[in-house]
Design an enzyme around this catalytic site. Sequence first.
Site, short mmCIF file in Angstrom:
data_model
loop_
_atom_site.label_atom_id
_atom_site.label_comp_id
_atom_site.label_asym_id
_atom_site.label_seq_id
_atom_site.Cartn_x
_atom_site.Cartn_y
_atom_site.Cartn_z
CG HIS A 79 -1.70 -1.37 1.24
ND1 HIS A 79 -2.65 -1.75 0.32
CD2 HIS A 79 -1.55 -2.42 2.10
CE1 HIS A 79 -3.08 -2.98 0.62
NE2 HIS A 79 -2.42 -3.41 1.68
CD GLU A 117 -1.89 -3.92 4.96
OE1 GLU A 117 -1.29 -4.82 4.32
OE2 GLU A 117 -3.10 -3.65 4.78
CG HIS A 172 0.74 -6.91 2.06
ND1 HIS A 172 -0.23 -6.07 1.56
CD2 HIS A 172 1.66 -7.06 1.09
CE1 HIS A 172 0.09 -5.73 0.33
NE2 HIS A 172 1.23 -6.31 0.01
CD GLU A 248 -1.75 -10.34 4.12
OE1 GLU A 248 -1.56 -9.48 5.02
OE2 GLU A 248 -2.45 -10.12 3.11
#
Length: 284
Positions: A79, A117, A172, A248
């Site tokens: 992101h 995040e 992430h 993740e």
Amino acid sequence: MVAVRRAIVPLLLAGALLLTGCEEDAPAAPAPAPLTTRTVTPTPATVTSSPSASPSVPPSSSAAPPVASGKVVVLDPGHNGGNGAHPAEINRQVPAGRGQKKPCNTTGTATNAGYPEHEFTWDVSQRVGKALASKGIRVVYTRQDDTGVGPCVDRRAAIGNEASADAVVSIHADGSTAAGANGFHVAYSSPPLNAAQGAPSTRLAQVVRDTMRSGGFSTSNYIGGNGLSARADLGGLNLSTRPAVLVECGNMRNAAEAARMTSAEGRQQYASAIAAAIEAYLAS
């Protein structure tokens, strides 16, 4: 031998706000009234140090396997900080592999207290990069700060391909609201679309999983199996021609994991484990 410290940083405008999904899985932001957009095509640039915004981080453990200089690692912080303010840009459809198209990028998730995040992934990636650079490994980042927009998932994959990376690791955190959901998992492209997505990516995923587990992190109890997740829908993995995985790190909506992610000590623990995993993979 004193390891040469170098890092390669792609110049780009790239970004993220807060939603409850991750990478291409997050819901797209609603499109506002028309606005002026800009297309970002970052070109990695060679520098002698990590971006100035990087935190000061000690090298990874000396117990890690020795790694020859000259290896190239691409770190992809998920992101970006400006994504939420530019929905028209991040909602633009781009190639995602396997004949799919998906939004350019998403805003990412956040803890229940609002820690985003994109900020977590940026900080952890910088810590990982410093540890790797201290071992003579060249590091390329898919974005150079945490205030830009994008880059799109297809461009993130292209940066790894163009750098001829020995390993690409996308960092992430998840945002599941399922009761009790916690733990990390490592995604890889499956079924493979090229040789690099076969045994090399699978081995990278396994090494990252094993090293994180040895570092005290528990595997996910709500997605994947035994800490691994074979995926056919993630553009950054589908479009890669280099060994690539997406980590993740945990569930930001879980109170215990959120507390770890929001602390500098916790982020260093994630970074140390990921850096050690990359070093082990490169040395194997």
